[in-house]
Write a protein that holds these residues in place. Structure first.
Motif, PDB file in Angstrom:
ATOM      1  N   SER D 108      11.929  -0.734  -6.629  1.00  0.00           N
ATOM      2  CA  SER D 108      11.032  -1.316  -7.549  1.00  0.00           C
ATOM      3  C   SER D 108      11.525  -2.537  -7.842  1.00  0.00           C
ATOM      4  O   SER D 108      10.563  -3.761  -8.023  1.00  0.00           O
ATOM      5  CB  SER D 108      11.393  -0.456  -8.998  1.00  0.00           C
ATOM      6  N   GLU D 112       8.950  -5.613  -6.960  1.00  0.00           N
ATOM      7  CA  GLU D 112       8.545  -6.703  -8.235  1.00  0.00           C
ATOM      8  C   GLU D 112       8.600  -8.048  -7.982  1.00  0.00           C
ATOM      9  O   GLU D 112       7.838  -8.922  -8.116  1.00  0.00           O
ATOM     10  CB  GLU D 112       9.080  -6.196  -9.451  1.00  0.00           C
ATOM     11  N   HIS D 165       3.402  -1.289  -8.468  1.00  0.00           N
ATOM     12  CA  HIS D 165       3.828  -2.557  -8.137  1.00  0.00           C
ATOM     13  C   HIS D 165       2.909  -3.718  -7.425  1.00  0.00           C
ATOM     14  O   HIS D 165       3.139  -4.461  -7.057  1.00  0.00           O
ATOM     15  CB  HIS D 165       5.023  -2.588  -7.418  1.00  0.00           C
TER      16      HIS D 165
END
Lengths: 83, 370, 175, 293
Positions: D108, D112, D165
């Motif tokens: 993640s 990001e 994302h």
């Protein structure tokens, strides 16, 4: 690379995991009469043990049977290994 | 240029001068200012690095590992809980023989929440294969960070180096700081085992019991070799820039009957206590351990030893006191003081010396006063 | 060694004042350290910073117990903190105030730093900036030279009004 | 039709189980990526099948790294290559445990930040390397060594997490459709930024079917709608041919479940969970493809 052994760096080697052909319980046998050289067996072999000329490398073939199962012509059969 | 800077800013300035290709870091009190200042340097273009604002310390070290294995210079910084969150990768970095430099701002561990200085955080990483240096001033934070890159990247070391500075006492204290023109003081990095697509290899594949220990031994061999590299680097630093450093900083030890051993800022404050004691006629000296890994030799023979540990190994003792008992056969008066930023003054330190009880352990502020 | 304790509230610039003072002392050719004491305080809470000035490198990191000079940037702090605690005999007090403050017999000096900051329009986010003006007052008290004080201010702030404020405090303090 | 290069980047041969679809997947991933590639592999089956030091079957640089660290390691590596002006492909090749469970934070974070690498999750729906313990990717009803009565919860929707994302490219694939897999890897590597491919990886010992049926198992998954082949390029969804066909005329779910020992004795509630999940996914993707969402 210095000759000093600092860390585990492994070099690419054919047969790095031994001759996995010894794992086989069943051996693929190709019926050349039925084979139309479509190449599907080679395409699906997880270990790339079937060459472009569709020769099976029995040193490494683990005998999974995918080639026989996927052959549209049923040209490959799996036979019990004689040990 | 002579200016005034905090320990954190000094570390950031050294990083700017050493110019790593990749910096990956996550903020944590009291290290945050290092990360902020590096981000500013990168934004302003003063530092041409890839700055990776990772989502955790575990990822900070993992990103440094991924970058370092390509053969470029890398840096990160952390503290306390952050250091331990990356613990797995701290081990990995050393085992992978990557010359990553990390600043660790020493801070206590919760609970309860405590953001002030303590060495237990870094001491808990002492067996990972990292070299560890502990600084005693802002100037030293800058100098040691510069030297850390050269030492880590030296071909007979190739191990990561952790530069430790006391939380707040150094990280936020403002001292004079003289930066240097580093020129070729740190040679260009060359990692002999850098990953190379022209020469494919598998890194860290399964390694059996018959081989694994060889690599562990090589870490230890490099740790031993680093003693000379540290000496050589500190000598060259003195030669070029005029400031002198040794693995142990001795103060008035030549004729001393009693020696105070401490680390970080307490090691500097101990010098003031020594001056005080000398005025009283006590032949005192102090030794500030700077390099904790590799652990130095101290000449303690025939002297009383007072060790101040700003750390503790539960069920065992003060880490420095126990280490010196093991390596030098010392029977020190072991003082546990300064945990969680507990205030320890030079007057207190002089008191430890005056009322020393060799062989005993004393928790300052907990047990009845010496 | 000359030891100064600065009492202020978070956000008033006590830490920057400490830094400026240390920098000015260094420009005078001395050694100096400045050290804020950080607690869990936030903006508005009483905070303490320390400055040490000496002719030799400074190896003391612990808090100042016996100050030679106490600087009070916010008089309201005196209600909650014993600002004269541990004061060295002969120690002095500098207060940011419009009137003279009696400090239990310690020589006390007042200067209206807030007024000077407001006059020079040195206000950030509603807070008058006291940390540059105070250097002028400290120079007048002989802690640093005015020349070094100005130098330190110019090194840290480009806005000329900061120097003007320091000059005003220098002129207004009756030492 | 895509021309798949003949070069093999795995030397005969790894120590993967007979009929392993992870090995087959990796063959095509590397063919698509070519020699200017570094593979980052966290703890998973692939970390143990390469060979034992000092030998490896992998004829491409492989950086084996700790379980939770793959995406972060890759983001550091790609930044370093960028700093050095090198155009080297960085590919994470991770199992489902290292992706949906312990590695999700690093994944993640890297996505990001827009890190430039390709993350491939080969998903055999359990911790295969350690002998089939449940993972967040194990489907409802499947028996593993830690869910001996069948898992009571649904498979974690990894693709939805990744999609949140907004990566420039993400896709699903399966080695039963090697050309599709090959071209997706190629396409992913032609795009800058974080890319993601989720590959279903049928596992003979883990799913308890005989090894020759690995390719069939992937096909059954697609035809029953249990695995949907699609791509999402800059947010635009395309459902691929085999799954399009399956949406019109799916085979019975039981054809997929009955073929595997892990679903033996599955309770009707779990079957209902699987069915409703498959239907929901199909519906959602169809609506996305049509631009209604």
């Amino acid at each position: 690379m210095s000759t000093r052994m600092r860390l585990a760096i492994s070099r690419p080697t054919r047969g790095a995991c031994g001759k996995t052909g010894s794992w086989r319980v069943f051996r693929p046998i190709v019926d050349l009469e039925k084979c139309n050289s479509c190449g599907i067996c080679a395409m699906f072999c997880p270990d790339a043990a079937i060459s472009e000329d569709l020769e099976i490398d029995l040193d490494f073939c683990k005998g999974c049977g995918i080639c026989a199962h996927e052959c549209p012509k049923k040209a490959i059969r799996m036979e019990r290994e004689e040990k | 240029m002579l200016t005034v800077a905090t320990g954190n800013k000094a570390v950031a300035a050294a990083v700017k001068d050493a110019c790593p290709s990749v910096v990956a870091a996550y903020p944590i009190t009291p290290q945050t200012e290092i990360v902020e200042q590096i981000a500013e340097y990168v934004t302003s273009g003063e530092l041409k690095s890839q700055y990776i604002p990772v989502e955790s310390e575990h990822s900070a070290m993992a990103a440094c590992i991924g970058a370092s294995i390509t053969g470029v210079r890398t840096f990160t910084a952390t503290s306390s809980h952050g250091l331990h969150y990356m613990h797995e990768m701290v081990n990995w970095a050393a085992g992978a023989r990557l010359p990553i430099v990390m600043a660790n701002v020493n801070r206590a561990l919760g609970p309860g929440w405590n953001i002030w200085a303590e060495h237990t955080d870094a001491f808990q990483e002492r067996d990972t294969g990292w070299l560890q240096v502990y600084v005693g001033s802002v100037q030293e934070a800058y100098d040691a960070t510069l030297m850390a890159f050269r030492i880590a990247e030296h071909e007979s070391v190739l191990l990561p180096v952790m530069v430790n500075l006391d939380g707040f006492l150094l990280s936020h204290s403002m001292h004079p700081l003289q930066s240097v023109e580093i020129r070729d003081f740190i040679p260009p990095i060359h990692l002999p085992h850098a990953i190379d697509t022209a020469n494919p290899a598998g890194y860290g594949t399964l390694t059996g019991p018959d081989q694994y220990f060889r690599f562990r031994w090589d870490i230890e061999r490099s740790m031993r070799d680093s003693v000379n590299v540290i000496r050589e680097t500190e000598e060259d630093f003195r030669h070029r820039f005029g400031r002198e450093y040794h693995p142990v900083e001795e103060y008035r030890c030549d004729d001393a009957d009693v020696v105070v051993v401490a680390m970080g800022t307490l090691g500097k404050e101990a010098e003031v206590a020594v001056d005080l004691l000398r005025k009283e006629g006590v032949k005192a000296g102090s030794m500030r351990i700077r390099w904790f890994r590799p652990f130095p030799r101290l000449d303690l023979s025939g002297r009383d030893v007072v060790v101040i540990d700003r750390d503790y190994s539960f069920g065992f003792g003060g880490v420095i006191a126990r280490s010196l008992a093991a390596t030098e056969g010392a029977k020190p008066f072991s003082v546990i003081a300064g945990l969680g930023g507990q205030e320890v003054t030079y007057d207190d330190i002089a008191g430890f010396v005056r009322d020393r009880r060799p062989g005993e352990e004393f928790w300052f502020g907990v047990m009845p006063d010496v | 060694m000359y030891e100064i304790r600065i009492h202020s509230r978070g956000g008033q610039g006590g830490v920057t004042a400490a830094r400026l003072l240390a920098l000015a002392a260094i420009r005078d050719g001395k050694y100096a350290t400045a050290c804020p004491f950080y607690g869990a305080e936030r903006r508005g809470a009483p905070v303490v910073s320390y400055v040490r000035i000496d002719d030799h490198p400074i190896r003391v990191y612990s808090q100042i117990r016996h100050p030679d000079l106490v600087l009070i940037l916010d008089t309201s702090v005196m209600d909650v903190v014993d600002v004269l605690n541990g004061m060295k005999p002969g120690g002095r007090v500098l207060v940011n105030a419009t009137d003279h403050r009696e400090m239990k017999g310690f020589p006390s000096f007042s200067v209206d730093l807030t007024g000077i900051a407001l006059r020079e329009n040195l206000v950030v986010a509603g807070n008058p900036i006291l940390n540059t003006a105070v250097l002028g007052a400290l120079a007048k008290m002989g802690i640093v030279t005015m020349e070094s004080a100005k130098m330190a201010i110019q090194e840290m702030f480009s806005d000329k009004r900061n120097v003007t404020a320091a000059e005003a405090a220098y002129a207004e303090l009756v030492a | 039709m895509t021309d798949i290069p003949r070069e093999e980047y795995i030397l005969k041969c790894t120590s993967a189980c007979a009929g392993c679809s992870d090995s087959l997947t990796l063959r095509y991933v590397l063919k698509a990526a070519g020699p200017e590639t570094v593979l980052v592999v966290p703890a998973c089956c692939t970390s143990v099948i390469q060979g034992i030091y000092p030998q490896t079957a992998m004829n491409i640089p492989v950086y084996n790294v700790a379980f939770a660290a793959a995406a972060a390691c890759a983001s550091g590596m790609s930044a370093a290559f960028e700093a050095a002006g090198k155009k080297t492909n960085v590919i994470v090749y991770a199992g489902d445990g290292g992706t949906v469970d312990i590695g999700i934070q690093a994944l993640s974070g890297a996505f990001e930040r827009g890190a430039n690498f390709l993350y491939i999750c080969y998903d055999n729906e359990a911790y295969g390397n350690t002998g089939m313990q449940r993972s967040g990717a194990t489907p409802a009803g499947a028996r593993t060594t830690t869910t001996p009565a069948g898992k009571g919860q649904s498979k974690k929707d990894l693709d939805a997490i990744v999609a949140a994302h907004n990566p420039p490219y993400m896709a699903t694939a399966c080695a039963s459709y090697p050309k599709d897999l090959f071209s997706k890897v190629q396409k992913a590597l032609s795009i800058r930024g974080p890319k993601f491919i989720h590959v279903l990886a049928p596992c003979p010992p883990g799913w308890r079917y005989s090894s020759e049926r690995s390719i069939e198992m992937g096909r059954l998954a697609v035809r029953s709608g249990m695995w949907i082949l699609y791509e999402r390029e800059y947010g635009k969804v395309t459902i691929n041919g085999p799954s399009k066909a399956a949406m019109i005329r799916p085979i019975p779910l039981e054809d997929y479940l009955d073929a595997q020992g892990r679903f033996k004795g599955i309770c009707p509630e779990a079957v209902a969970m699987l069915r409703s999940l498959a239907e929901r996914n199909a519906k959602r993707l169809k609506r996305e493809e049509e631009g209604i969402c």
